[in-house]
Design an enzyme around this catalytic site. Structure first.
Site, PDB file in Angstrom:
ATOM      1  N   ARG A  85     -30.756 -47.191  -0.555  1.00 27.74           N
ATOM      2  CA  ARG A  85     -30.372 -48.634  -0.005  1.00 27.74           C
ATOM      3  C   ARG A  85     -31.519 -50.045   0.148  1.00 27.74           C
ATOM      4  O   ARG A  85     -32.451 -49.379   0.554  1.00 27.74           O
ATOM      5  CB  ARG A  85     -29.134 -48.930  -0.370  1.00 27.74           C
ATOM      6  CG  ARG A  85     -27.959 -48.118  -0.363  1.00 27.74           C
ATOM      7  CD  ARG A  85     -26.590 -48.850  -0.067  1.00 27.74           C
ATOM      8  NE  ARG A  85     -26.487 -48.009   1.627  1.00 27.74           N
ATOM      9  CZ  ARG A  85     -25.717 -47.673   2.601  1.00 27.74           C
ATOM     10  NH1 ARG A  85     -24.454 -48.060   2.483  1.00 27.74           N
ATOM     11  NH2 ARG A  85     -25.398 -47.136   3.398  1.00 27.74           N
TER      12      ARG A  85
ATOM     13  N   LYS B 187     -28.515 -50.129   7.105  1.00 30.40           N
ATOM     14  CA  LYS B 187     -28.272 -48.845   7.973  1.00 30.40           C
ATOM     15  C   LYS B 187     -28.657 -49.785   9.188  1.00 30.40           C
ATOM     16  O   LYS B 187     -29.203 -50.603   9.423  1.00 30.40           O
ATOM     17  CB  LYS B 187     -28.637 -47.706   7.392  1.00 30.40           C
ATOM     18  CG  LYS B 187     -28.233 -46.784   6.295  1.00 30.40           C
ATOM     19  CD  LYS B 187     -27.129 -46.802   6.932  1.00 30.40           C
ATOM     20  CE  LYS B 187     -26.535 -46.367   7.846  1.00 30.40           C
ATOM     21  NZ  LYS B 187     -24.583 -46.655   7.605  1.00 30.40           N
TER      22      LYS B 187
ATOM     23  N   TYR C  73     -25.501 -53.427   8.591  1.00 30.20           N
ATOM     24  CA  TYR C  73     -24.336 -52.720   9.453  1.00 30.20           C
ATOM     25  C   TYR C  73     -25.061 -51.938  10.992  1.00 30.20           C
ATOM     26  O   TYR C  73     -26.249 -51.977  10.915  1.00 30.20           O
ATOM     27  CB  TYR C  73     -23.566 -51.583   8.957  1.00 30.20           C
ATOM     28  CG  TYR C  73     -23.757 -51.338   7.025  1.00 30.20           C
ATOM     29  CD1 TYR C  73     -22.168 -51.961   7.773  1.00 30.20           C
ATOM     30  CD2 TYR C  73     -24.210 -51.342   6.137  1.00 30.20           C
ATOM     31  CE1 TYR C  73     -21.382 -52.405   5.794  1.00 30.20           C
ATOM     32  CE2 TYR C  73     -22.841 -51.606   5.110  1.00 30.20           C
ATOM     33  CZ  TYR C  73     -22.537 -52.165   4.622  1.00 30.20           C
ATOM     34  OH  TYR C  73     -21.040 -52.430   3.786  1.00 30.20           O
TER      35      TYR C  73
ATOM     36  N   HIS D  13     -22.255 -50.903  13.481  1.00 31.64           N
ATOM     37  CA  HIS D  13     -20.900 -49.499  14.004  1.00 31.64           C
ATOM     38  C   HIS D  13     -21.661 -49.230  15.867  1.00 31.64           C
ATOM     39  O   HIS D  13     -21.283 -48.454  15.832  1.00 31.64           O
ATOM     40  CB  HIS D  13     -21.495 -48.116  13.353  1.00 31.64           C
ATOM     41  CG  HIS D  13     -21.129 -48.570  11.435  1.00 31.64           C
ATOM     42  ND1 HIS D  13     -20.219 -48.719  11.105  1.00 31.64           N
ATOM     43  CD2 HIS D  13     -22.341 -48.782  11.071  1.00 31.64           C
ATOM     44  CE1 HIS D  13     -19.982 -49.321   9.784  1.00 31.64           C
ATOM     45  NE2 HIS D  13     -21.733 -48.482   9.257  1.00 31.64           N
TER      46      HIS D  13
ATOM     47  N   GLU E  85     -20.030 -54.841   9.621  1.00 33.01           N
ATOM     48  CA  GLU E  85     -18.578 -54.244   9.152  1.00 33.01           C
ATOM     49  C   GLU E  85     -17.860 -54.621   9.986  1.00 33.01           C
ATOM     50  O   GLU E  85     -16.580 -54.810   9.890  1.00 33.01           O
ATOM     51  CB  GLU E  85     -18.594 -52.953   9.112  1.00 33.01           C
ATOM     52  CG  GLU E  85     -19.046 -52.755  11.695  1.00 33.01           C
ATOM     53  CD  GLU E  85     -20.153 -52.649  11.477  1.00 33.01           C
ATOM     54  OE1 GLU E  85     -21.623 -53.203  10.529  1.00 33.01           O
ATOM     55  OE2 GLU E  85     -20.848 -52.907  12.560  1.00 33.01           O
TER      56      GLU E  85
ATOM     57  N   ASP F 235     -18.646 -43.046  10.851  1.00 37.05           N
ATOM     58  CA  ASP F 235     -19.986 -44.436  11.139  1.00 37.05           C
ATOM     59  C   ASP F 235     -19.042 -44.571  12.249  1.00 37.05           C
ATOM     60  O   ASP F 235     -19.948 -45.621  13.651  1.00 37.05           O
ATOM     61  CB  ASP F 235     -20.067 -44.942  10.335  1.00 37.05           C
ATOM     62  CG  ASP F 235     -19.008 -45.068   9.591  1.00 37.05           C
ATOM     63  OD1 ASP F 235     -18.211 -45.032   9.869  1.00 37.05           O
ATOM     64  OD2 ASP F 235     -19.237 -46.794   8.108  1.00 37.05           O
TER      65      ASP F 235
HETATM   66  N1  NAI Z   1     -19.714 -42.702   6.126  1.00 33.34           N
HETATM   67  C1  NAI Z   1     -20.258 -43.564   5.250  1.00 33.34           C
HETATM   68  O1  NAI Z   1     -20.513 -43.398   4.966  1.00 33.34           O
HETATM   69  C2  NAI Z   1     -19.137 -44.934   5.123  1.00 33.34           C
HETATM   70  C3  NAI Z   1     -18.185 -44.923   6.245  1.00 33.34           C
HETATM   71  N2  NAI Z   1     -17.403 -45.969   5.343  1.00 33.34           N
HETATM   72  C4  NAI Z   1     -16.021 -46.053   6.855  1.00 33.34           C
HETATM   73  O2  NAI Z   1     -14.699 -45.472   6.703  1.00 33.34           O
HETATM   74  C5  NAI Z   1     -13.532 -46.491   7.879  1.00 33.34           C
HETATM   75  C6  NAI Z   1     -12.610 -46.493   6.999  1.00 33.34           C
HETATM   76  O3  NAI Z   1     -13.336 -48.097   6.401  1.00 33.34           O
HETATM   77  P1  NAI Z   1     -12.063 -49.061   5.344  1.00 33.34           P
HETATM   78  O4  NAI Z   1     -11.374 -47.831   4.498  1.00 33.34           O
HETATM   79  O5  NAI Z   1     -12.636 -50.018   4.210  1.00 33.34           O
HETATM   80  O6  NAI Z   1     -11.082 -49.513   6.332  1.00 33.34           O
HETATM   81  P2  NAI Z   1      -9.871 -50.367   6.442  1.00 33.34           P
HETATM   82  O7  NAI Z   1     -10.062 -51.043   7.382  1.00 33.34           O
HETATM   83  O8  NAI Z   1      -9.903 -51.172   4.811  1.00 33.34           O
HETATM   84  O9  NAI Z   1      -8.785 -48.952   6.555  1.00 33.34           O
HETATM   85  C7  NAI Z   1      -8.555 -48.144   7.385  1.00 33.34           C
HETATM   86  C8  NAI Z   1      -6.601 -47.883   7.788  1.00 33.34           C
HETATM   87  O10 NAI Z   1      -6.576 -46.802   8.551  1.00 33.34           O
HETATM   88  C9  NAI Z   1      -5.144 -47.235   8.806  1.00 33.34           C
HETATM   89  N3  NAI Z   1      -5.793 -46.793  10.450  1.00 33.34           N
HETATM   90  C10 NAI Z   1      -5.956 -46.878  11.649  1.00 33.34           C
HETATM   91  N4  NAI Z   1      -5.424 -46.260  12.502  1.00 33.34           N
HETATM   92  C11 NAI Z   1      -4.874 -45.335  12.411  1.00 33.34           C
HETATM   93  C12 NAI Z   1      -4.450 -44.304  12.284  1.00 33.34           C
HETATM   94  N5  NAI Z   1      -4.488 -43.536  13.760  1.00 33.34           N
HETATM   95  N6  NAI Z   1      -3.635 -42.980  11.948  1.00 33.34           N
HETATM   96  C13 NAI Z   1      -3.595 -43.304  10.392  1.00 33.34           C
HETATM   97  N7  NAI Z   1      -4.132 -44.807   9.500  1.00 33.34           N
HETATM   98  C14 NAI Z   1      -4.556 -45.358  10.829  1.00 33.34           C
HETATM   99  C15 NAI Z   1      -5.580 -48.556   9.000  1.00 33.34           C
HETATM  100  O11 NAI Z   1      -3.597 -49.313   9.228  1.00 33.34           O
HETATM  101  C16 NAI Z   1      -6.116 -48.918   7.641  1.00 33.34           C
HETATM  102  O12 NAI Z   1      -5.031 -49.014   6.734  1.00 33.34           O
HETATM  103  C17 NAI Z   1     -14.152 -46.925   8.278  1.00 33.34           C
HETATM  104  O13 NAI Z   1     -15.108 -46.255  10.023  1.00 33.34           O
HETATM  105  C18 NAI Z   1     -15.921 -47.447   8.044  1.00 33.34           C
HETATM  106  O14 NAI Z   1     -16.876 -48.066   8.754  1.00 33.34           O
HETATM  107  C19 NAI Z   1     -16.608 -46.801   5.418  1.00 33.34           C
HETATM  108  C20 NAI Z   1     -18.100 -46.997   4.563  1.00 33.34           C
HETATM  109  C21 NAI Z   1     -18.880 -45.315   4.622  1.00 33.34           C
HETATM  110  C1  PYR Z   2     -20.429 -48.734   5.709  1.00 39.85           C
HETATM  111  C2  PYR Z   2     -21.826 -48.277   6.072  1.00 39.85           C
HETATM  112  O1  PYR Z   2     -22.694 -48.211   7.090  1.00 39.85           O
HETATM  113  C3  PYR Z   2     -22.649 -47.625   4.507  1.00 39.85           C
HETATM  114  O2  PYR Z   2     -22.169 -48.083   3.829  1.00 39.85           O
HETATM  115  O3  PYR Z   2     -23.871 -46.870   5.211  1.00 39.85           O
HETATM  116 MG    MG Z   3     -22.178 -46.415   8.198  1.00 44.98          MG
END
Ligand code: NAI
Ligand code: PYR
Ligand code: MG
Length: 371
Positions: free
Chosen positions: A15, A75, A94, A96, A118, A270
């Site tokens: 990206r 990133k 981002y 994190h 974020e 992340d």
């Molecule tokens: N690995 C990657 O490439 C990427 C990772 N992410 C990550 O994904 C994760 C989720 O992001 P979003 O969906 O945007 O967040 P969000 O805030 O939209 O959703 C998170 C959900 O988790 C729930 N939650 C919190 N604690 C909980 C628990 N103990 N048990 C069950 N549910 C619980 C919340 O109520 C909420 O509905 C973040 O850490 C984000 O940074 C996002 C984009 C890319």
């Molecule tokens: C959310 C994030 O860290 C990514 O898109 O890589």
């Molecule tokens: Mg990430």
């Protein structure tokens, strides 16, 4: 303002933080935009496209960083990038931080002003600069999980939709936010049996309403997690406590109850990951196996679909980039408390509570610095 767009250097990160049309807009507002040569290539934007938009191209990475007032990235900065940052510069990307103490301390030592995509909030709720990439990662999580279930990847050899006469796979999504809903929707589309766990009743209500019972919604308890572990072929970790380290919801001991060859996709990696056995992986080597369970823990999933992701990310970041460039960080944040929620580090001080708590650092309210 002097704005720089370095080429991303994280493993298989393609990206770029600004498109040529974004560059055109900033140049049109009187800013000087310097793009590192080749920065947009992975997302399908050529150097010539940036030049045509009025940006300067610079091949020397040291100059790209040192001459900038505002640095736009995708990133979290890698160690060699942290070393290039200095006091007086603003970094917008981002971060994190709650997942990485050395990065937090490195940014503090740099003296720079560091604003995280974020943790920026929106008046209507949610995280507007995380949401586009969460949409991408949620959708990709099912592709990654389906692939990991193949025998050659160490999986159980299960096809998500099954076939006539053979039941579909069971997919559990923990966290029904943006990642979770998009993952659940893709898994449903492929014909899997889908359950979403969340601790938020309004989220479960919204999903139940939207999908009319086609996915199960379950309040997340220790019992529900244990059942998910026993029954699922694929579990997708999608929880978030904004800005904080993810809670560890599946422990190593629980893996013993999983079916051999079942798959964990930890999108929350992340923020440190929501499975005890998760550790960040890269697109070059996305999976590893612990106790017979395949783990996929890529921390920059959207980087693999860089064209789509760059467009989606910059659609969301541009209004904030424009405000930073036109007004400077202090005024831009003073004018918008939701934008101010993005400030994580300024001149050695940590301005985000969950990050300060994670590493026992002093917390300074962003409002105090903005004035
Ligand atoms: N690995 C990657 O490439 C990427 C990772 N992410 C990550 O994904 C994760 C989720 O992001 P979003 O969906 O945007 O967040 P969000 O805030 O939209 O959703 C998170 C959900 O988790 C729930 N939650 C919190 N604690 C909980 C628990 N103990 N048990 C069950 N549910 C619980 C919340 O109520 C909420 O509905 C973040 O850490 C984000 O940074 C996002 C984009 C890319
Ligand atoms: C959310 C994030 O860290 C990514 O898109 O890589
Ligand atoms: Mg990430």
């Amino acid at each position: 303002m002097k704005i720089a767009v370095p080429k991303e250097i994280k493993n298989h990160e393609y990206r770029v933080a600004l498109t040529p049309s974004g560059a055109r807009e900033l140049v049109g507002r009187g800013h000087v935009v310097t793009v590192q040569a080749g920065a947009g290539e992975g997302a399908g934007f050529r150097d010539g496209d940036y030049e045509a938009a009025g940006a300067r191209l610079e091949a020397d990475v040291a100059k790209v960083w040192s001459e900038a007032e505002l640095i736009l990235k995708v990133k979290e900065p890698q160690p060699e990038e942290v070393a290039r940052l200095s006091r007086g510069q603003t970094l917008f990307t981002y971060l994190h931080l709650a997942a990485e103490e050395p990065l937090t301390r490195g940014l503090m030592e740099s003296g720079a002003t560091c604003i995280a995509y974020e943790t920026i909030t929106a008046p209507q709720g949610g995280l507007p600069l995380l949401a586009p990439m969460s949409t991408v990662a949620g959708r990709m999580a099912v592709q990654a999980g389906a692939h990991s279930l193949e025998k050659a990847q160490g999986g159980a050899g299960v096809l998500l939709p099954g076939v006539p006469g053979v039941a579909p796979a069971r997919v559990t999504v923990i966290g029904g936010g943006v990642v979770g809903e998009n993952a659940a929707r893709m898994a449903l589309g492929l014909g899997a049996e889908v359950t979403v766990l969340d601790k938020s009743i309004p989220r479960l209500e919204a999903l139940d309403d939207r999908y009319q019972g086609r996915m199960k919604t379950v309040f997340s308890t220790a019992d529900a997690l244990e059942e998910a572990v026993r029954e699922s072929d694929l579990i997708i970790g999608a929880v978030l406590v904004p800005g904080a380290a993810a809670p560890k919801l599946i422990t190593r001991a629980m893996l013993a109850d999983m079916k051999p060859g079942s798959v964990l996709v930890d999108v929350a990696i992340d923020q440190g990951g929501c499975f005890e056995t998760s550790k960040p992986t890269t697109h070059a080597e996305p999976t590893y196996v612990v106790d017979g369970v395949v783990h996929y823990c890529v921390a920059n999933m959207p980087g693999a679909v860089a064209r789509t992701s760059t467009q989606a990310l910059t659609n969301a970041t541009m209004p904030f980039v424009t405000a930073l460039a036109d007004k400077g960080w202090k005024q831009a944040l003073a004018d918008d408390s939701h934008f101010a929620a993005g400030l994580n580090v300024h001149e050695g001080q940590v301005t985000y509570q969950a990050v300060a708590d994670a590493f026992d650092l002093e917390y300074v309210e962003a409002a105090k610095l903005i004035g």
